[in-house]
Design a protein around this motif. Structure first.
Motif, PDB file in Angstrom:
ATOM      1  N   ALA A 240       0.824  -1.205   0.000  1.00 16.70           N
ATOM      2  CA  ALA A 240       0.000   0.000   0.000  1.00 16.70           C
ATOM      3  C   ALA A 240       0.860   1.258   0.000  1.00 16.70           C
ATOM      4  CB  ALA A 240      -0.930  -0.015   1.214  1.00 16.70           C
ATOM      5  N   THR A 241       1.984   1.230   0.724  1.00 14.73           N
ATOM      6  CA  THR A 241       2.887   2.373   0.741  1.00 14.73           C
ATOM      7  C   THR A 241       3.488   2.617  -0.635  1.00 14.73           C
ATOM      8  OG1 THR A 241       3.438   2.069   3.078  1.00 14.73           O
ATOM      9  CG2 THR A 241       5.036   3.276   1.740  1.00 14.73           C
ATOM     10  N   TRP A 242       3.930   1.540  -1.296  1.00 14.55           N
ATOM     11  CA  TRP A 242       4.480   1.677  -2.646  1.00 14.55           C
ATOM     12  C   TRP A 242       3.434   2.272  -3.582  1.00 14.55           C
ATOM     13  CZ3 TRP A 242       9.420   0.329  -4.500  1.00 14.55           C
ATOM     14  CH2 TRP A 242       9.580   0.381  -5.888  1.00 14.55           C
ATOM     15  N   LEU A 243       2.209   1.778  -3.489  1.00 11.02           N
ATOM     16  CA  LEU A 243       1.161   2.271  -4.373  1.00 11.02           C
ATOM     17  C   LEU A 243       0.870   3.745  -4.113  1.00 11.02           C
ATOM     18  CD1 LEU A 243      -1.004   1.800  -6.496  1.00 11.02           C
ATOM     19  CD2 LEU A 243      -2.528   0.973  -4.686  1.00 11.02           C
ATOM     20  N   ALA A 244       0.831   4.146  -2.841  1.00 11.31           N
ATOM     21  CA  ALA A 244       0.535   5.531  -2.499  1.00 11.31           C
ATOM     22  C   ALA A 244       1.608   6.491  -3.002  1.00 11.31           C
ATOM     23  CB  ALA A 244       0.375   5.670  -0.988  1.00 11.31           C
ATOM     24  N   ASN A 245       2.805   5.971  -3.208  1.00  9.86           N
ATOM     25  CA  ASN A 245       3.927   6.806  -3.658  1.00  9.86           C
ATOM     26  C   ASN A 245       4.496   6.284  -4.971  1.00  9.86           C
ATOM     27  OD1 ASN A 245       4.472   8.623  -1.107  1.00  9.86           O
ATOM     28  ND2 ASN A 245       4.105   6.551  -0.355  1.00  9.86           N
ATOM     29  N   LEU A 246       3.610   5.733  -5.808  1.00  9.97           N
ATOM     30  CA  LEU A 246       4.031   5.039  -7.018  1.00  9.97           C
ATOM     31  C   LEU A 246       4.848   5.924  -7.949  1.00  9.97           C
ATOM     32  CD1 LEU A 246       3.779   2.291  -8.434  1.00  9.97           C
ATOM     33  CD2 LEU A 246       1.698   3.125  -9.538  1.00  9.97           C
ATOM     34  N   SER A 247       4.402   7.136  -8.161  1.00 15.77           N
ATOM     35  CA  SER A 247       5.098   8.030  -9.087  1.00 15.77           C
ATOM     36  C   SER A 247       6.529   8.299  -8.621  1.00 15.77           C
ATOM     37  CB  SER A 247       4.329   9.343  -9.221  1.00 15.77           C
ATOM     38  OG  SER A 247       5.010  10.247 -10.061  1.00 15.77           O
TER      39      SER A 247
END
Length: 288
Positions: A23-30
């Motif tokens: 979820a952390t990776w997805l929230a900061n994907l860019s």
């Protein structure tokens, strides 16, 4: 995840990536994908995927690498991305659909145990997706069974922390404010495969052969291309394990550490490019 779960940045187990870490990776994907984009581009250039090949992308994250591979092997080839995070798998599916890439497919699965009807694949790939395996020998043995005879695996893994100032300079700041336990060599984590002898032992034990390595060194944009120093600070404190450690303390420490990080990133800021800091990765290939 409790605050104690992130005290060691190498202590990020498989179940974390299926939940909070994914979820952390997805929230900061860019920010994540922008930072490692130069290495990903070098990995795919070295791999040289050809039309008609079938490729399994391991730890595919948000799917950028899988989509790029699918475009390279089109129209008759296809790419399958697997990731243990259901959140990332859903995001990857949506991105492929939005890009109109119909030969990229995604599956939520554990590389250590996954069985795939499409196997054997012509090629395997992983851009920073294999360093968190709890049992690397078991995972790579399973992956070897998914690759056709003489098929090739291509990996991008971080070299030693000392060769990655983007990480070490941030860690030095964090250590001025909080205690950080020493990293455990070869433990699952970002730098688990810094030792190429260890990588060779794992690949050999898993049935791979002819390991070949080239280094990739260069500047990479912390927080993504074009990030300001403050954007890079926000990215570091919310996304990078060492930065997230700081946020488990009180607000005054977070504020002070944030200012020190801002000063660091300002020194490395290049207009129009972002916060450009030196990094090093190993591009590893081997055959089944």
């Amino acid at each position: 995840m409790t605050s104690t779960d992130v005290h060691n940045p190498q202590d990020l187990k498989t179940e974390d990536w299926a939940g909070d870490m994914g979820a952390t990776w997805l929230a900061n994907l860019s920010g994540f994908e922008g930072m490692i984009a130069p290495i990903g581009k070098a990995l795919l250039a070295r791999a040289g995927y050809q039309a008609g090949e079938t490729v399994l992308d391991i730890g595919c994250g948000g799917g950028a690498t899988t989509i790029a591979i699918a475009q390279s092997v089109a129209p008759s080839g296809h790419a399958l991305g697997i990731d243990i995070s259901p959140d990332l798998k859903a995001a990857a599916l949506a991105r492929a659909a939005a890009a109109g890439v119909e030969n990229a497919h995604f599956l939520c699965a554990d590389a250590t145990t996954v069985r795939l009807q499409d196997a054997p694949f012509d090629r395997l790939c992983s851009r920073f997706g294999c360093m968190f395996f709890e049992d690397p020998a078991a995972a790579f043995s399973n992956l070897h069974g998914l690759l056709r005879k003489n098929g090739r695996i291509d990996l991008a893994v971080w070299a030693a922390p000392r060769d990655n100032p983007w990480m070490m300079d941030m860690m030095a700041i964090v250590k001025t404010y909080i205690d950080v336990p020493p990293a455990i060599p070869r433990a699952p984590g970002p730098f688990a495969f810094e030792d190429l002898d260890y990588v060779r032992d794992i690949l050999d034990a898993s049935g791979f052969k002819d390991m070949d390595v080239v280094p990739h060194e260069g500047l990479q944009p912390v927080g993504g291309a074009g990030a300001s120093p403050q954007t890079a600070v926000d990215f570091a404190l919310n996304s990078i394990a060492q930065g997230r450690l700081v946020k488990t303390t009180d607000a005054s420490i977070t504020l002070k550490a944030g200012q020190d990080l801002h000063d660091l990133f300002a020194r490395h800021h290049v207009p129009q490019k972002g916060v450009m800091m030196r990094g090093k990765a190993w591009l590893v290939s081997a055959r089944a």
